[in-house]
Design a protein around this motif. Structure first.
Motif, short mmCIF file in Angstrom:
data_model
loop_
_atom_site.label_atom_id
_atom_site.label_comp_id
_atom_site.label_asym_id
_atom_site.label_seq_id
_atom_site.Cartn_x
_atom_site.Cartn_y
_atom_site.Cartn_z
N ALA A 29 59.27 67.15 54.21
CA ALA A 29 59.78 65.81 54.51
C ALA A 29 58.54 65.21 55.63
O ALA A 29 58.01 64.18 55.31
CB ALA A 29 60.97 65.70 55.06
N LEU A 30 58.39 65.83 56.59
CA LEU A 30 57.47 65.66 57.52
C LEU A 30 55.96 65.58 57.01
O LEU A 30 55.18 64.71 57.38
CB LEU A 30 57.32 66.40 58.81
N ALA A 31 55.67 66.36 56.29
CA ALA A 31 54.21 66.47 55.54
C ALA A 31 54.06 65.33 54.53
O ALA A 31 52.82 64.98 54.49
CB ALA A 31 54.07 67.92 54.79
N CYS A 32 55.08 64.85 53.96
CA CYS A 32 55.17 63.75 52.97
C CYS A 32 54.51 62.64 53.88
O CYS A 32 53.70 61.77 53.35
CB CYS A 32 56.38 63.24 52.47
N ALA A 33 55.10 62.24 55.27
CA ALA A 33 54.56 61.26 55.85
C ALA A 33 53.24 61.56 56.52
O ALA A 33 52.41 60.76 56.44
CB ALA A 33 55.41 61.13 57.41
N PHE A 34 52.80 62.83 56.69
CA PHE A 34 51.31 63.47 56.77
C PHE A 34 50.17 62.84 55.68
O PHE A 34 49.40 62.20 55.96
CB PHE A 34 51.23 64.75 57.28
N ALA A 35 50.89 63.13 54.47
CA ALA A 35 50.09 62.81 53.27
C ALA A 35 49.73 61.33 53.34
O ALA A 35 48.77 60.84 52.96
CB ALA A 35 50.84 63.16 52.00
N LEU A 36 50.69 60.35 53.58
CA LEU A 36 50.69 59.05 53.55
C LEU A 36 49.50 58.53 54.68
O LEU A 36 48.60 57.80 54.57
CB LEU A 36 52.13 58.29 53.93
N SER A 37 49.69 59.32 55.86
CA SER A 37 48.45 58.88 56.88
C SER A 37 47.25 59.51 56.22
O SER A 37 46.16 58.48 56.51
CB SER A 37 48.78 60.15 57.92
N GLN A 38 46.99 60.42 55.62
CA GLN A 38 45.56 60.85 54.92
C GLN A 38 45.29 59.83 54.08
O GLN A 38 44.23 59.50 53.76
CB GLN A 38 45.86 62.16 54.11
N ALA A 39 46.38 59.28 53.11
CA ALA A 39 45.92 58.39 52.19
C ALA A 39 45.36 56.91 52.77
O ALA A 39 44.65 56.44 52.40
CB ALA A 39 47.26 58.14 51.23
N PHE A 40 46.22 56.53 53.79
CA PHE A 40 45.83 55.45 54.51
C PHE A 40 44.30 55.38 55.00
O PHE A 40 43.63 54.17 55.16
CB PHE A 40 47.15 54.86 55.52
N ARG A 41 44.07 56.48 55.52
CA ARG A 41 42.86 56.66 56.50
C ARG A 41 41.67 56.72 55.45
O ARG A 41 40.30 56.58 55.78
CB ARG A 41 42.88 57.76 57.28
N THR A 42 41.78 57.06 54.22
CA THR A 42 40.68 57.31 53.09
C THR A 42 40.75 56.12 51.97
O THR A 42 39.92 56.17 51.13
CB THR A 42 40.93 58.76 52.42
N LEU A 43 41.43 55.02 52.15
CA LEU A 43 41.59 54.32 51.13
C LEU A 43 40.48 53.21 51.00
O LEU A 43 40.25 52.72 49.95
CB LEU A 43 43.03 53.41 51.15
N GLY A 44 39.67 53.41 52.27
CA GLY A 44 38.63 52.32 52.22
C GLY A 44 37.60 52.35 50.82
O GLY A 44 36.83 51.61 50.74
N ALA A 45 37.27 53.67 50.53
CA ALA A 45 36.32 54.04 49.42
C ALA A 45 36.58 53.20 48.46
O ALA A 45 35.46 52.61 47.67
CB ALA A 45 36.07 55.54 49.32
N MET A 46 37.67 53.05 47.99
CA MET A 46 38.06 52.47 46.71
C MET A 46 38.37 50.96 47.03
O MET A 46 38.37 50.09 45.98
CB MET A 46 39.20 53.19 46.03
N MET A 47 38.74 50.76 48.19
CA MET A 47 39.13 49.22 48.51
C MET A 47 38.02 48.35 48.71
O MET A 47 38.15 47.08 48.81
CB MET A 47 40.28 49.27 49.64
#
Length: 430
Positions: A29-47
């Motif tokens: 469950a905690l790692a799922c929050a970590f995964a969202l952190s990773q997604a938010f910090r790398t979305l810029g390439a596509m955004m």
């Protein structure tokens, strides 16, 4: 009659194994929050490309938008680390992570650029405890011999977040809009928060550190914790570590999380989905890299030379991408750089061997702060330089990549030239 045997001692939670282990469910469950952190910090390439179209952003504004996440994230590292000690993993994540959900909602419905930057900063603050929470939870509640395996599991799960910001996010943006990307990530972030609320129950209150520099079980105040950072900064080798940390991870995130999409779209007219495929490949090599360098770790004596050499090679790769502009170079080198960026894992081993055990946690918190503030600086600076270059008739990406190359080379040189700790030194007085 012989004395009856005492009942067997209960197996401590940290020693349990198997998928039925409730501690494992909590970590996931905690790692799922970590995964969202990773997604938010790398979305810029596509955004990046759709945001430029939607708001007419300059490269400087694009860099500011992307860096806002890392600025909020980096500034809160020490505070969140202290909160984990004072209030525990569950409370810290549950209190902070709603800011990420709210920031995603603000970005999804942002009427203008200012709201986008504010939303990114809120997301960074909300995600600030995600990585530390997993590490602290594993250290507290799993047996020491399982630390590496459980950390690897958490890192593997978190990698799913970066994978999402490749081809899947590109498809979502092309099928709907960039706002749909924020809506999707905000919705999944809410589910991750609910998973933490539902599953995470710390088996015991956080134990006070018995081996910290205060010499006892009392938990320090924020002011005291910040004061105890000062002796670390007085050590000569700390300056070299901070110079290196500020550019090494920043180079990977600046490429993968900001300029990769614009490079492939603007230079080579690739579609968003095709660019997402390259980002996906770079992500996969970026997941393999830390494990590879962890196995190849040359040991304390040669580790600094490896770190400086890898950063120097990375600077050369950015210079090649800046000066050539060929399609296959711009595809192959980012994928290779994803693998090379695994050398960042050597920093943690270097820090662990460079400070007394009593202050290792504080040293790592300082390292993380430097890393993410370095990301914010590099992304903002490359955006500003790219805007200036466009005004001078120079290709913006060429200027941005040469800036990254120069920063990487300068950080590696500073690290190599400054004093280095061969053994963990005694700490100076506060």
């Amino acid at each position: 009659m012989p004395p009856s045997k005492p009942p067997p001692a209960a197996t401590p939670p940290s020693a349990r194994t198997g998928w039925r282990d409730p501690l494992l469910h909590m970590l996931i469950a905690l790692a799922c929050a970590f995964a969202l952190s990773q997604a938010f910090r790398t979305l810029g390439a596509m955004m990046a490309t759709p945001l430029i179209s939607a708001y007419g952003l300059s490269a400087r504004q694009l860099g500011l938008w992307s860096s806002a996440f890392h600025l909020g994230f980096g500034l809160l590292q020490i505070t969140m680390g202290l909160s984990l000690d004072l209030y525990g993993v569950r409370r810290t994540v549950l209190c902070a992570f709603p800011m990420a959900v709210g920031g995603a909602a603000l970005c999804a419905f942002a009427p203008g650029f200012g709201a986008l930057v504010l939303g990114q900063a809120l997301i960074g603050i909300g995600c600030a405890p995600a990585f530390l929470a997993c590490t602290v939870f594993i250290a507290r509640h799993f047996a020491a011999e399982r630390f590496t395996a459980m950390s690897g599991l958490a890192m593997s799960i978190s990698g799913l977040g970066i994978l999402f910001t490749g081809t899947p996010l590109a498809w979502l943006i092309e099928a709907f809009s960039w706002r749909a990307g924020y809506v999707a990530l905000g919705g999944v972030a809410l589910l991750a928060w609910l998973a933490v609320y539902w599953r995470v129950r710390e088996p015991a209150p956080p134990r006070p550190a018995q081996d910290d520099a205060t010499g006892g079980g009392a938990r320090p105040s924020l002011r005291q914790a910040l004061r105890e950072m000062l002796p670390l900064l007085r050590l000569p080798h700390t300056r070299g570590i901070l110079c290196f940390a500020a550019v090494s991870y920043a180079a990977f995130i600046t490429l993968r999380g900001l300029w990769l999409g614009p490079m492939l779209h603007d230079r080579h007219a690739l579609s968003l989905v095709a660019s997402g495929n390259v980002a996906l490949a770079m992500t996969l090599t970026g997941i393999v890299g830390p494990s590879l360098f962890g196995r190849l770790d040359p040991g304390r004596a040669r580790r600094p030379r490896w770190m400086a050499a890898c950063a120097g090679l990375g600077a050369a790769l950015f210079a090649v991408m800046a000066l050539t502009g060929h399609l296959w170079i711009d595809i192959v080198l980012p994928v290779f750089y994803g693998l090379l960026s695994g050398y960042n894992v050597l920093q943690y081993a270097y820090v662990k061997s460079s400070y007394p055990a009593a202050v290792t946690g504080r040293a790592i918190a300082l390292l993380n702060t430097a890393m993410f503030l370095g990301v914010a600086l590099m992304q903002w600076l490359t955006g500003a330089v790219a805007t200036w270059a466009a005004q001078q008739g120079i290709e913006p990406l060429r200027a941005a990549f040469l800036t990254v190359a120069a920063m990487l080379a300068a950080g590696a040189l500073a690290f190599a030239r400054m004093p280095q700790a061969r053994t963990a030194p005694a700490m100076p007085a506060p």
